[in-house]
Design a protein around this motif. Structure first.
Motif, PDB file in Angstrom:
ATOM      1  N   SER A  90     -21.395   2.267  -5.279  1.00  0.00           N
ATOM      2  CA  SER A  90     -20.385   1.821  -4.306  1.00  0.00           C
ATOM      3  C   SER A  90     -19.865   3.040  -3.545  1.00  0.00           C
ATOM      4  N   ARG A  91     -19.433   2.800  -2.304  1.00  0.00           N
ATOM      5  CA  ARG A  91     -18.923   3.917  -1.505  1.00  0.00           C
ATOM      6  C   ARG A  91     -17.575   4.384  -2.062  1.00  0.00           C
ATOM      7  N   GLY A  92     -16.855   3.455  -2.696  1.00  0.00           N
ATOM      8  CA  GLY A  92     -15.594   3.857  -3.323  1.00  0.00           C
ATOM      9  C   GLY A  92     -15.842   4.885  -4.424  1.00  0.00           C
ATOM     10  N   ASP A  93     -16.872   4.645  -5.241  1.00  0.00           N
ATOM     11  CA  ASP A  93     -17.216   5.608  -6.291  1.00  0.00           C
ATOM     12  C   ASP A  93     -17.614   6.953  -5.680  1.00  0.00           C
ATOM     13  N   TYR A  94     -18.298   6.874  -4.547  1.00  0.00           N
ATOM     14  CA  TYR A  94     -18.708   8.137  -3.927  1.00  0.00           C
ATOM     15  C   TYR A  94     -17.480   8.941  -3.492  1.00  0.00           C
ATOM     16  N   GLY A  95     -16.477   8.235  -2.976  1.00  0.00           N
ATOM     17  CA  GLY A  95     -15.224   8.913  -2.603  1.00  0.00           C
ATOM     18  C   GLY A  95     -14.582   9.578  -3.813  1.00  0.00           C
ATOM     19  N   LEU A  96     -14.619   8.887  -4.965  1.00  0.00           N
ATOM     20  CA  LEU A  96     -14.034   9.476  -6.186  1.00  0.00           C
ATOM     21  C   LEU A  96     -14.832  10.704  -6.630  1.00  0.00           C
ATOM     22  N   TYR A  97     -16.147  10.608  -6.496  1.00  0.00           N
ATOM     23  CA  TYR A  97     -17.013  11.747  -6.850  1.00  0.00           C
ATOM     24  C   TYR A  97     -16.651  12.971  -6.011  1.00  0.00           C
ATOM     25  N   LEU A  98     -16.455  12.743  -4.707  1.00  0.00           N
ATOM     26  CA  LEU A  98     -16.118  13.878  -3.830  1.00  0.00           C
ATOM     27  C   LEU A  98     -14.770  14.474  -4.244  1.00  0.00           C
ATOM     28  N   ARG A  99     -13.813  13.602  -4.541  1.00  0.00           N
ATOM     29  CA  ARG A  99     -12.485  14.078  -4.954  1.00  0.00           C
ATOM     30  C   ARG A  99     -12.598  14.920  -6.230  1.00  0.00           C
ATOM     31  N   ASP A 100     -13.368  14.413  -7.218  1.00  0.00           N
ATOM     32  CA  ASP A 100     -13.522  15.134  -8.494  1.00  0.00           C
ATOM     33  C   ASP A 100     -14.250  16.466  -8.296  1.00  0.00           C
ATOM     34  N   THR A 101     -15.259  16.440  -7.421  1.00  0.00           N
ATOM     35  CA  THR A 101     -16.046  17.659  -7.188  1.00  0.00           C
ATOM     36  C   THR A 101     -15.168  18.746  -6.589  1.00  0.00           C
ATOM     37  N   LEU A 102     -14.365  18.351  -5.610  1.00  0.00           N
ATOM     38  CA  LEU A 102     -13.462  19.330  -5.004  1.00  0.00           C
ATOM     39  C   LEU A 102     -12.449  19.822  -6.035  1.00  0.00           C
TER      40      LEU A 102
END
Ligand SMILES: Cc1cc2nc3c(=O)[nH]c(=O)nc-3n(C[C@H](O)[C@H](O)[C@H](O)COP(=O)(O)OP(=O)(O)OC[C@H]3O[C@@H](n4cnc5c(N)ncnc54)[C@H](O)[C@@H]3O)c2cc1C
Length: 461
Positions: A90-102
């Motif tokens: 899901s694109r929502g999960d991708y947003g969370l991934y980016l947040r966690d990565t940063l």
């Protein structure tokens, strides 16, 4: 304070740059990230929380790092998501991934560059001093930096509907920008909807409507009535393209079609072209690029930007049961009809005028290209001759290193661009697999410039 680098923007391009700058800059360096989006790093694409808003690229190709391809798949695994490498997360999960990565790159404070996140919109570039650029921010502040990367995306301004006549009374029933959430809650269960545009945004909106209980009819109208194709359940291996020598766009497309007709899976042929698309684009004359945009873009988009198989299956079911009807034609007029609107369009290839009624009109035609007009910042920079539009109006002129060039073709010291703004130079630069490569290269270039500590104007001599 003069920052070493300012990143202007708050979507994927900005976050990809920031995480790469954190990797490559020394701990003595300073970075400012200026963005007006509250969900920093998510942009329009990854701020959604609806599970059927899926990525249109398999998880295995969505790592934020080109040199760590498994990063996103490993993140999904750590979260316990039952999503595998070839699945569409899901694109929502991708947003969370980016947040966690940063967040993980920001954690070791003492070993990384200093970063300030500034919630503001950059509105103008007021000064061009010998050691940096000065930006005006809409919170009345100013920002000075020796290197600036413009990562503004395509903009999300309201788009006008392509109708020759729109009755004033209909305006309250037009949703000009479907990404402004909230319009869905005003829709009645049985309301009839007319969506303009038949691409990925349309599919997103149809599925959102259904998920929130809407059961009325949905008309989709676009000039060609073309809807994105689906990814297959099992990915076709990319097929190396057998391209014609000619750099005529018709000959190139003909060669691809011939390859597909000769037995190769067309999806494999399209995917096989991807590693070469940027170089191919750069080898075309302006005239041939323009021909591609005029005649082949709509076809290219539906073959190239495909949707997840289960998303496609849901949409197909709505087509089959008559809930969704796709029309190909040209909008003529919108008139008040009861509480809604009467829509008249000319059927493609004929003079026949077709009409139907809808309670809501939703503009999903989307921004195809960044251009300059949507952004006060870009307009101001163009007026100061710091930037120029590329010759097809896709974005701004940059060189092969993504350095912004002025109207005389001279690279601007310390000024770079990323993402859709650079489509004139790279064309295929609007999705993660391409932007992440550009972001890493840009961060390395900037880190190199900073390490050499060259006086400002000498950097690109
Ligand atoms: C609905 C949707 C789904 C998508 N799905 C995928 C997908 O599955 N896979 C994929 O690879 N790609 C997908 N894409 C493509 C997507 O555009 C890119 O992946 C990526 O999100 C582009 O990010 P960006 O930062 O370049 O642009 P944007 O996401 O548009 O972000 C630009 C940001 O800059 C901010 N900004 C603009 N001007 C200023 C200013 N003057 N000052 C400060 N801030 C400013 C804007 O507010 C915005 O937040 C999708 C796109 C959309 C719209």
């Amino acid at each position: 304070m003069t920052y070493d680098v300012a990143v202007v923007g708050s979507g994927f391009s900005a976050i990809a740059l920031t995480i790469n700058l954190l990797r490559f800059l020394p701990s003595s360096a300073s970075i400012a990230v200026v963005g007006d989006d509250p969900g920093f790093g998510r942009g329009t694409a990854y701020r959604t929380e609806f599970y059927l808003h899926r990525l249109n690229v398999p998880a295995a190709r969505m790592s934020a790092f080109p040199d760590r391809p498994d990063d996103f798949v490993e993140w999904l695994r750590r979260q316990g998501r039952a999503v595998f490498a070839e699945d569409f997360a899901s694109r929502g999960d991708y947003g969370l991934y980016l947040r966690d990565t940063l967040a993980s790159l920001l954690r070791p404070r003492e070993r990384r560059a200093h970063v300030d996140f500034i919630k503001a919109k950059a509105t103008a570039c007021v000064e061009c001093e010998r050691d940096g650029l000065v930006f005006c921010l809409d919170n009345t502040g100013e920002l000075k930096a020796r290197n600036v990367v413009l990562a503004l995306g395509v903009g999300n301004a309201d788009l006008p509907l392509p109708a020759t006549r729109i009755d004033r009374d209909v305006h309250s029933r037009i949703v000009e920008n479907p990404w402004r959430l909230g319009w869905l809650s005003r829709v009645g269960r049985e309301d009839e909807i007319c969506i303009f545009g038949s691409g990925l945004t349309m599919i997103d909106q149809v599925l959102s409507l259904r998920a929130q209980g809407h059961r009325g009819r949905i008309h989709v109208l676009s000039r060609r009535g073309l809807v994105p194709h689906a990814h297959p359940l099992r990915r076709a291996a990319p097929v190396p393209p057998e391209l014609a020598e000619s750099r005529e766009i018709s000959a190139l497309l003909h060669a691809l079609r011939r390859q597909a007709r000769a037995g190769a899976d067309w999806r494999g042929v399209v995917d096989g072209l991807r590693p070469q698309t940027q170089a191919l684009w750069q080898s075309l004359s302006r005239d041939q690029r323009s021909r591609f945009l005029r005649h082949a873009l709509a076809w290219w988009n539906i073959h190239r930007h495909r949707i997840a198989p289960d998303v496609s299956a849901r949409f197909d079911a709505l087509l089959k049961d008559g809930t969704v009807t796709v029309h190909a034609g040209f909008l003529q007029s919108l008139d008040r009809e009861g509480e809604g609107a009467g829509i008249r369009y000319r059927k493609r290839g004929t003079k026949e005028i077709v009409s139907f009624r809808a309670d809501w009109i939703v503009n999903c035609t989307g921004m195809e290209r960044a251009g300059i007009g949507h952004s006060p910042l870009l307009r101001a920079m163009r007026d100061r001759e710091m930037i120029a539009m590329d010759d097809l109006g896709l974005g701004i002129s940059v060189d092969a290193q993504s350095r912004v060039v002025d109207p005389q073709g001279k690279p601007q010291p310390g000024l770079f661009a990323a993402g859709a703004l650079t489509a004139g130079q790279f064309w295929e630069i609007t999705a993660v697999p391409d932007i992440r490569v550009q972001a890493k290269a840009l961060a390395e270039t900037i880190a190199g410039d900073i390490a050499r500590n060259l006086p400002w104007p000498a950097r690109i001599a």
